[in-house]
Design a protein around this motif. Sequence first.
Motif, PDB file in Angstrom:
ATOM      1  N   LEU A 101      -1.194  -5.878  -0.765  1.00  0.00           N
ATOM      2  CA  LEU A 101      -1.187  -7.037   0.799  1.00  0.00           C
ATOM      3  C   LEU A 101      -2.575  -6.744   0.676  1.00  0.00           C
ATOM      4  O   LEU A 101      -2.751  -8.403   0.775  1.00  0.00           O
ATOM      5  CB  LEU A 101      -1.394  -5.997   1.998  1.00  0.00           C
ATOM      6  CG  LEU A 101      -0.352  -5.984   2.356  1.00  0.00           C
ATOM      7  CD1 LEU A 101       0.151  -5.618   3.771  1.00  0.00           C
ATOM      8  CD2 LEU A 101       1.547  -6.686   2.436  1.00  0.00           C
ATOM      9  N   ASN A 129      -3.387 -10.846   0.252  1.00  0.00           N
ATOM     10  CA  ASN A 129      -4.493 -11.890   1.103  1.00  0.00           C
ATOM     11  C   ASN A 129      -5.021 -12.814   0.122  1.00  0.00           C
ATOM     12  O   ASN A 129      -6.025 -13.695   0.476  1.00  0.00           O
ATOM     13  CB  ASN A 129      -5.007 -10.552   1.890  1.00  0.00           C
ATOM     14  CG  ASN A 129      -6.286 -11.440   2.616  1.00  0.00           C
ATOM     15  OD1 ASN A 129      -5.560 -11.948   3.329  1.00  0.00           O
ATOM     16  ND2 ASN A 129      -7.204 -10.536   2.420  1.00  0.00           N
ATOM     17  N   ILE A 157       0.382 -12.438   9.382  1.00  0.00           N
ATOM     18  CA  ILE A 157       0.893 -12.051   9.422  1.00  0.00           C
ATOM     19  C   ILE A 157       2.657 -12.394   8.919  1.00  0.00           C
ATOM     20  O   ILE A 157       3.340 -12.277   9.177  1.00  0.00           O
ATOM     21  CB  ILE A 157       1.163 -11.417  11.191  1.00  0.00           C
ATOM     22  CG1 ILE A 157       2.241 -10.660  11.280  1.00  0.00           C
ATOM     23  CG2 ILE A 157       1.939 -13.084  11.729  1.00  0.00           C
ATOM     24  CD1 ILE A 157       2.144 -10.174  12.712  1.00  0.00           C
ATOM     25  N   ILE A 209       2.938 -11.306   5.507  1.00  0.00           N
ATOM     26  CA  ILE A 209       3.974 -10.339   5.580  1.00  0.00           C
ATOM     27  C   ILE A 209       4.739  -9.529   6.198  1.00  0.00           C
ATOM     28  O   ILE A 209       5.961  -8.593   5.361  1.00  0.00           O
ATOM     29  CB  ILE A 209       2.765  -9.215   6.914  1.00  0.00           C
ATOM     30  CG1 ILE A 209       1.086  -8.820   6.391  1.00  0.00           C
ATOM     31  CG2 ILE A 209       3.240  -7.527   6.749  1.00  0.00           C
ATOM     32  CD1 ILE A 209       0.599  -7.983   7.584  1.00  0.00           C
ATOM     33  N   GLU A 210       5.635 -10.568   6.898  1.00  0.00           N
ATOM     34  CA  GLU A 210       6.777 -10.515   7.056  1.00  0.00           C
ATOM     35  C   GLU A 210       7.811 -11.419   5.759  1.00  0.00           C
ATOM     36  O   GLU A 210       8.790 -10.700   6.165  1.00  0.00           O
ATOM     37  CB  GLU A 210       7.222 -11.509   8.451  1.00  0.00           C
ATOM     38  CG  GLU A 210       6.930 -11.023  10.342  1.00  0.00           C
ATOM     39  CD  GLU A 210       6.967 -12.067  10.538  1.00  0.00           C
ATOM     40  OE1 GLU A 210       6.685 -11.556  11.892  1.00  0.00           O
ATOM     41  OE2 GLU A 210       7.062 -13.165  10.361  1.00  0.00           O
ATOM     42  N   ILE A 234       7.067 -10.937   2.804  1.00  0.00           N
ATOM     43  CA  ILE A 234       6.826  -9.381   2.185  1.00  0.00           C
ATOM     44  C   ILE A 234       8.283  -8.688   2.674  1.00  0.00           C
ATOM     45  O   ILE A 234       9.221  -8.287   1.713  1.00  0.00           O
ATOM     46  CB  ILE A 234       5.796  -8.959   1.383  1.00  0.00           C
ATOM     47  CG1 ILE A 234       4.760  -9.700   0.784  1.00  0.00           C
ATOM     48  CG2 ILE A 234       5.981  -7.494   1.360  1.00  0.00           C
ATOM     49  CD1 ILE A 234       5.348 -10.225  -0.559  1.00  0.00           C
ATOM     50  N   GLN A 235       8.178  -8.127   4.368  1.00  0.00           N
ATOM     51  CA  GLN A 235       9.132  -6.664   4.212  1.00  0.00           C
ATOM     52  C   GLN A 235      10.320  -7.258   4.334  1.00  0.00           C
ATOM     53  O   GLN A 235      11.277  -7.000   4.564  1.00  0.00           O
ATOM     54  CB  GLN A 235       8.794  -7.255   6.212  1.00  0.00           C
ATOM     55  CG  GLN A 235       7.422  -6.742   6.164  1.00  0.00           C
ATOM     56  CD  GLN A 235       6.829  -6.508   7.921  1.00  0.00           C
ATOM     57  OE1 GLN A 235       7.428  -7.105   8.142  1.00  0.00           O
ATOM     58  NE2 GLN A 235       5.864  -5.100   7.471  1.00  0.00           N
ATOM     59  N   LYS A 246       8.891  -0.338  -0.154  1.00  0.00           N
ATOM     60  CA  LYS A 246       7.810  -0.453   0.103  1.00  0.00           C
ATOM     61  C   LYS A 246       7.286   1.193  -0.316  1.00  0.00           C
ATOM     62  O   LYS A 246       8.250   2.558   0.055  1.00  0.00           O
ATOM     63  CB  LYS A 246       7.928  -0.103   1.853  1.00  0.00           C
ATOM     64  CG  LYS A 246       6.543   0.140   2.449  1.00  0.00           C
ATOM     65  CD  LYS A 246       6.556  -0.139   4.343  1.00  0.00           C
ATOM     66  CE  LYS A 246       5.605   0.235   4.712  1.00  0.00           C
ATOM     67  NZ  LYS A 246       5.421  -0.635   6.528  1.00  0.00           N
ATOM     68  N   ASP A 253       1.392   2.101   3.644  1.00  0.00           N
ATOM     69  CA  ASP A 253       1.053   0.632   4.285  1.00  0.00           C
ATOM     70  C   ASP A 253       0.737  -0.505   3.682  1.00  0.00           C
ATOM     71  O   ASP A 253       1.427  -1.543   4.141  1.00  0.00           O
ATOM     72  CB  ASP A 253      -0.042   1.311   5.331  1.00  0.00           C
ATOM     73  CG  ASP A 253       0.443   2.208   5.855  1.00  0.00           C
ATOM     74  OD1 ASP A 253       1.808   2.641   6.867  1.00  0.00           O
ATOM     75  OD2 ASP A 253      -0.237   2.996   6.988  1.00  0.00           O
ATOM     76  N   THR A 254       0.649  -0.221   2.690  1.00  0.00           N
ATOM     77  CA  THR A 254       0.358  -1.570   1.832  1.00  0.00           C
ATOM     78  C   THR A 254       0.554  -2.159   0.663  1.00  0.00           C
ATOM     79  O   THR A 254      -0.091  -2.814   0.070  1.00  0.00           O
ATOM     80  CB  THR A 254      -1.891  -1.727   1.885  1.00  0.00           C
ATOM     81  OG1 THR A 254      -1.863  -0.750   1.490  1.00  0.00           O
ATOM     82  CG2 THR A 254      -2.091  -2.242   3.624  1.00  0.00           C
TER      83      THR A 254
END
Length: 398
Positions: A311, A315, A342, A345-346, A348-349, A359, A362-363
């Motif tokens: 992440l 970023n 966010i 992040i969504e 990437i998810q 995954k 967490d990052t």
Amino acid sequence: MLTALTKTGKKICLGFDYKKETLMSLRDKEEFVCPVCRETVLLRLGDQRIFHFAHKQSSQCRELYENETYEHLEGKRQLFQWLIKQNIASVLEYYDRNIQQRPDIMFKYNGQRYALEYQCSTVPDKVFTKRTNTYLENGYTPLWVISSSHLHQKRKDLITLSNFQYSFLRTASSGRLYIPAYCPEKQLFQLVESITPFSIKNSFAHLSSLPIQTIELDSILDPQNDHPLSQASWNREVERYMFNWALHPRTEHKPFLQEIYNKGLNIFLIPLEIGLPVAHSVLIQTPPFIWQTYLFVDVLAHKNPQDIITLKEINTSYQKRMHKKQIIVRHLPQVKNVTPFIAMIEYIQLLEKLNFLNKKGDTIFEVQKKIQIPHSNREREEAKQNFLAKYENALSRW
């Protein structure tokens, strides 16, 4: 104005249903003053407009508080009565001298103090933001409700929203973002929900209509509905937008087109995995296919299976593009404590759900497979059919 004081200090609120004869009798006996400036006001009881109080022509206060349309007067009167019928302690046109602001309605609910503003005319962004921040800094929860006349649906699932209309965006307890609207003529609340923009102004959205007689405050403060978006419809609209965008580029579009050309990409052959809808993309003004393309060329394109993506890398790309003004975030005065990152992040998810990433922490994510670039329109069309089937299946299993 719908409220005034008598010379003896008694408050008269026309939000309640007074009979005309009662008010005519009261007008013969009393003199009225403005609660804000204490100047004399006149009680107007004509047949063409809603009963109201009016400053004299020379009043300075008149300029601040009396440029009100019938729609605004009637709208806030109906909203006030709606709250009163639910036994919610409410004050119409409450003037807070400490902050020198007068919300249309101040009410208290579940231990919170709310400032309801029913807005029928556009106001400058600086004014909207200042009033909102002043409420927040002084213990109010602002509830801005836009007039339904400002909502312009292109079709059932598409809506056009300006920066002013986006200012009304607020957050439900679920984290979903929505815009509340009201139409006094039809006595209908409208909620613009599941807002998923594909361009700066155009967005997929669900617009629900709720009669004021049957709806309660909780449904406006905290709507719980979810309205899934059809990926096929999304792809169709995004492709149409991208093609028009590329065929008729504006000056500000050319650096993007030049950059992706230099990276060996053709806008007409962008993979289906770039430009996907995510819940918080509304926080970013830049269209999803653009900011996701930047993320692809900055990070994803260089990674091979079993490589790691963090992440922090994502970023870094986001901050760089922000600094260059290649990614613009929306200014949303009522949406606090939510970072536009966010949306990244969504995305990437979502790639994780589609089995492009795995995954690992967490990052940290591990690349499972690369996003493939089509080499022809035929190849892209074949990839599209496979993608749509895979996408719907992946989301239904999640």
